[in-house]
Design an enzyme around this catalytic site. Sequence first.
Site, mmCIF file in Angstrom:
data_model
loop_
_atom_site.group_PDB
_atom_site.id
_atom_site.type_symbol
_atom_site.label_atom_id
_atom_site.label_comp_id
_atom_site.label_asym_id
_atom_site.label_seq_id
_atom_site.Cartn_x
_atom_site.Cartn_y
_atom_site.Cartn_z
ATOM 1 N N TYR A 70 11.965 11.847 -12.790
ATOM 2 C CA TYR A 70 13.300 11.595 -12.228
ATOM 3 C C TYR A 70 14.328 12.574 -12.799
ATOM 4 O O TYR A 70 15.262 12.961 -12.117
ATOM 5 C CB TYR A 70 13.705 10.131 -12.433
ATOM 6 C CG TYR A 70 13.095 9.234 -11.375
ATOM 7 C CD1 TYR A 70 11.871 8.598 -11.584
ATOM 8 C CD2 TYR A 70 13.699 9.092 -10.129
ATOM 9 C CE1 TYR A 70 11.283 7.832 -10.594
ATOM 10 C CE2 TYR A 70 13.119 8.327 -9.130
ATOM 11 C CZ TYR A 70 11.902 7.692 -9.366
ATOM 12 O OH TYR A 70 11.327 6.954 -8.362
ATOM 13 N N ARG A 73 13.959 15.444 -10.553
ATOM 14 C CA ARG A 73 14.575 15.194 -9.234
ATOM 15 C C ARG A 73 16.097 15.261 -9.339
ATOM 16 O O ARG A 73 16.773 15.799 -8.467
ATOM 17 C CB ARG A 73 14.117 13.849 -8.675
ATOM 18 C CG ARG A 73 12.653 13.819 -8.300
ATOM 19 C CD ARG A 73 12.252 12.507 -7.655
ATOM 20 N NE ARG A 73 12.974 12.295 -6.383
ATOM 21 C CZ ARG A 73 12.963 11.129 -5.744
ATOM 22 N NH1 ARG A 73 12.308 10.084 -6.241
ATOM 23 N NH2 ARG A 73 13.619 10.992 -4.605
ATOM 24 N N ASP A 106 20.367 10.566 -3.423
ATOM 25 C CA ASP A 106 21.153 11.692 -3.957
ATOM 26 C C ASP A 106 22.640 11.314 -4.001
ATOM 27 O O ASP A 106 23.026 10.247 -3.528
ATOM 28 C CB ASP A 106 20.921 12.964 -3.102
ATOM 29 C CG ASP A 106 21.412 12.820 -1.657
ATOM 30 O OD1 ASP A 106 20.633 13.086 -0.736
ATOM 31 O OD2 ASP A 106 22.593 12.431 -1.454
ATOM 32 N N HIS A 121 19.003 1.917 -1.314
ATOM 33 C CA HIS A 121 17.759 2.175 -2.059
ATOM 34 C C HIS A 121 18.053 2.695 -3.460
ATOM 35 O O HIS A 121 17.191 3.292 -4.103
ATOM 36 C CB HIS A 121 16.894 3.188 -1.298
ATOM 37 C CG HIS A 121 16.339 2.619 -0.028
ATOM 38 N ND1 HIS A 121 15.881 3.393 1.000
ATOM 39 C CD2 HIS A 121 16.203 1.332 0.398
ATOM 40 C CE1 HIS A 121 15.470 2.608 1.998
ATOM 41 N NE2 HIS A 121 15.671 1.356 1.653
ATOM 42 N N CYS A 129 19.198 -0.469 -17.876
ATOM 43 C CA CYS A 129 18.188 -0.937 -18.829
ATOM 44 C C CYS A 129 17.166 -1.796 -18.097
ATOM 45 O O CYS A 129 17.529 -2.664 -17.297
ATOM 46 C CB CYS A 129 18.854 -1.770 -19.935
ATOM 47 S SG CYS A 129 17.645 -2.570 -21.006
ATOM 48 N N CYS A 132 17.840 -5.646 -19.987
ATOM 49 C CA CYS A 132 19.095 -6.427 -19.847
ATOM 50 C C CYS A 132 19.906 -5.995 -18.632
ATOM 51 O O CYS A 132 20.888 -6.637 -18.269
ATOM 52 C CB CYS A 132 19.947 -6.266 -21.113
ATOM 53 S SG CYS A 132 20.696 -4.632 -21.327
ATOM 54 N N THR A 193 17.767 9.208 10.136
ATOM 55 C CA THR A 193 16.786 8.260 9.623
ATOM 56 C C THR A 193 15.730 7.978 10.677
ATOM 57 O O THR A 193 16.029 7.869 11.862
ATOM 58 C CB THR A 193 17.438 6.943 9.157
ATOM 59 O OG1 THR A 193 16.423 6.062 8.653
ATOM 60 C CG2 THR A 193 18.209 6.258 10.271
ATOM 61 N N ALA A 236 22.840 16.652 11.506
ATOM 62 C CA ALA A 236 23.998 16.054 10.827
ATOM 63 C C ALA A 236 25.108 17.077 10.607
ATOM 64 O O ALA A 236 26.279 16.812 10.896
ATOM 65 C CB ALA A 236 23.548 15.473 9.489
HETATM 66 N N1 APR Z 1 19.990 16.098 10.776
HETATM 67 C C1 APR Z 1 19.728 14.831 11.217
HETATM 68 N N2 APR Z 1 18.506 14.257 11.171
HETATM 69 C C2 APR Z 1 17.502 14.992 10.664
HETATM 70 C C3 APR Z 1 17.678 16.321 10.188
HETATM 71 C C4 APR Z 1 18.981 16.868 10.269
HETATM 72 N N3 APR Z 1 19.247 18.121 9.846
HETATM 73 N N4 APR Z 1 16.463 16.784 9.747
HETATM 74 C C5 APR Z 1 15.585 15.774 9.920
HETATM 75 N N5 APR Z 1 16.191 14.711 10.483
HETATM 76 C C6 APR Z 1 15.623 13.408 10.813
HETATM 77 C C7 APR Z 1 14.153 13.392 11.116
HETATM 78 O O1 APR Z 1 13.947 13.617 12.515
HETATM 79 C C8 APR Z 1 13.761 11.959 10.719
HETATM 80 O O2 APR Z 1 13.906 11.075 11.826
HETATM 81 O O3 APR Z 1 15.760 12.614 9.639
HETATM 82 C C9 APR Z 1 14.775 11.580 9.644
HETATM 83 C C10 APR Z 1 14.181 11.482 8.243
HETATM 84 O O4 APR Z 1 13.255 10.426 8.254
HETATM 85 P P1 APR Z 1 12.524 10.004 6.866
HETATM 86 O O5 APR Z 1 12.027 11.234 6.178
HETATM 87 O O6 APR Z 1 11.586 8.892 7.204
HETATM 88 O O7 APR Z 1 13.724 9.491 5.967
HETATM 89 P P2 APR Z 1 14.409 8.069 5.982
HETATM 90 O O8 APR Z 1 14.490 7.504 7.353
HETATM 91 O O9 APR Z 1 15.683 8.208 5.222
HETATM 92 O O10 APR Z 1 13.376 7.195 5.104
HETATM 93 C C11 APR Z 1 13.768 5.891 4.747
HETATM 94 O O11 APR Z 1 11.813 5.770 3.276
HETATM 95 O O12 APR Z 1 10.939 7.501 1.988
HETATM 96 C C12 APR Z 1 11.491 6.202 1.935
HETATM 97 O O13 APR Z 1 12.997 5.091 0.474
HETATM 98 C C13 APR Z 1 12.769 6.291 1.166
HETATM 99 O O14 APR Z 1 15.068 5.981 1.840
HETATM 100 C C14 APR Z 1 13.807 6.456 2.264
HETATM 101 C C15 APR Z 1 13.236 5.581 3.366
#
Ligand code: APR
Length: 249
Positions: A70, A73, A106, A121, A129, A132, A193, A236
Site C-alpha cells: 500500500y 500504491r 485515490d 471503498h 488502527c 481500536c 464505473t 471523464a
Molecule cells: N472515462 C470514463 N470511463 C472510463 C475511462 C475514461 N477515461 N476509461 C475506462 N472507463 C470505464 C471502463 O469502460 C469501465 O466501465 O471505467 C470503467 C472501469 O471499470 P472497473 O475497472 O470495473 O472499475 P470500477 O467500476 O470502479 O470497479 C469497482 O471493483 O476493483 C474493485 O473495489 C474496486 O472500486 C473498485 C470496484
Amino acid sequence: MSISVDLRSVVDAIAPARTVTVLTGAGMSAESGVPTFRDVQTGLWARYDPMTLATPEAWDDDPALVWAWYQRRRAMVTAVEPNDGHRALAGWARSADIRVMTQNVDDLHERAGSTEVVHVHGSLFACRCDTCGRAYEPEVVDLDTDRIDPPECDCGGLVRPGVVWFGEALPQNAFAEATARAEAADVFVLVGTSGVVYPAAGLPHIARAAGATIIEINPHETDLSDACDITIRSTAAVAIPAIVDACTS
Ligand code: APR
C-alpha cells in the site's frame, strides 16, 4: 475522444436540478494514469497476486508485506495528477449543489478541490488502527522493498490501510451517506464505473427509484447502461468539462 450525444438533453435534465450526485469509478482516474491493481505488479511486486494482497487474511499473515504494497500504491498515486474531469467537477461545485462519491481509493478528487467526497471503498490516505480504529494519516514513501513494518498504535494494535478489502463490509457511515446522496439526487451521474461491484452499483437504482434522471459517462456500455436515461459514450476528462461548460455558460 469526442462526445457522441447532443448535450442539449443533458442540459435540459440538469438545468432544473437542485442536487446533482456523481458516483465515480476507476475510469474517472484513467486519464490521470492512476495505476490499476495490475499495473502495481511490476519489478519485485510481479511475484505477488494483488487479489490476495488486498485481503484481511494477507494482513493477518504478513502485515509488513501488505503495508509495503500500500505504501507503493500511495507513492504511485501521489506521482500522478488530477485530470480535467476531476477539476471540472470541483469547479462546478462552487456554483451548484454537486455531491461527489467515489469507489476509488485515490485522492484525486480532493487534490482537484472537491470537498466532502464520500469514499465507499475507503481511501489509500485514510489509515486506521486494526484494533481500536483510531485514524492515522500515512506518510508517503516509495522504498523499493516488499517489507515495511506498519506503524504501531498507542493501544498496541497495527496501523492498517483504510481501504475495503475483499470480503470486508463497506464503511457503514460512508455507505449511509452515499445512499442519502443517491436519494437526494435530482440528477445522478455515473462516471467511469463498470457497475458490477455491489452494493455501490446499487446506488443508481436507489436514485432512479427516488425519481432522479440517470446519466452515464463511459466510453463503453456497462451493466448499468440500460438503467440510464442518457448515456454519453465519451471519457471523464472530455465529457465532464463539456457538460459543466454547457450547464454554466
Ligand atoms: N472515462 C470514463 N470511463 C472510463 C475511462 C475514461 N477515461 N476509461 C475506462 N472507463 C470505464 C471502463 O469502460 C469501465 O466501465 O471505467 C470503467 C472501469 O471499470 P472497473 O475497472 O470495473 O472499475 P470500477 O467500476 O470502479 O470497479 C469497482 O471493483 O476493483 C474493485 O473495489 C474496486 O472500486 C473498485 C470496484
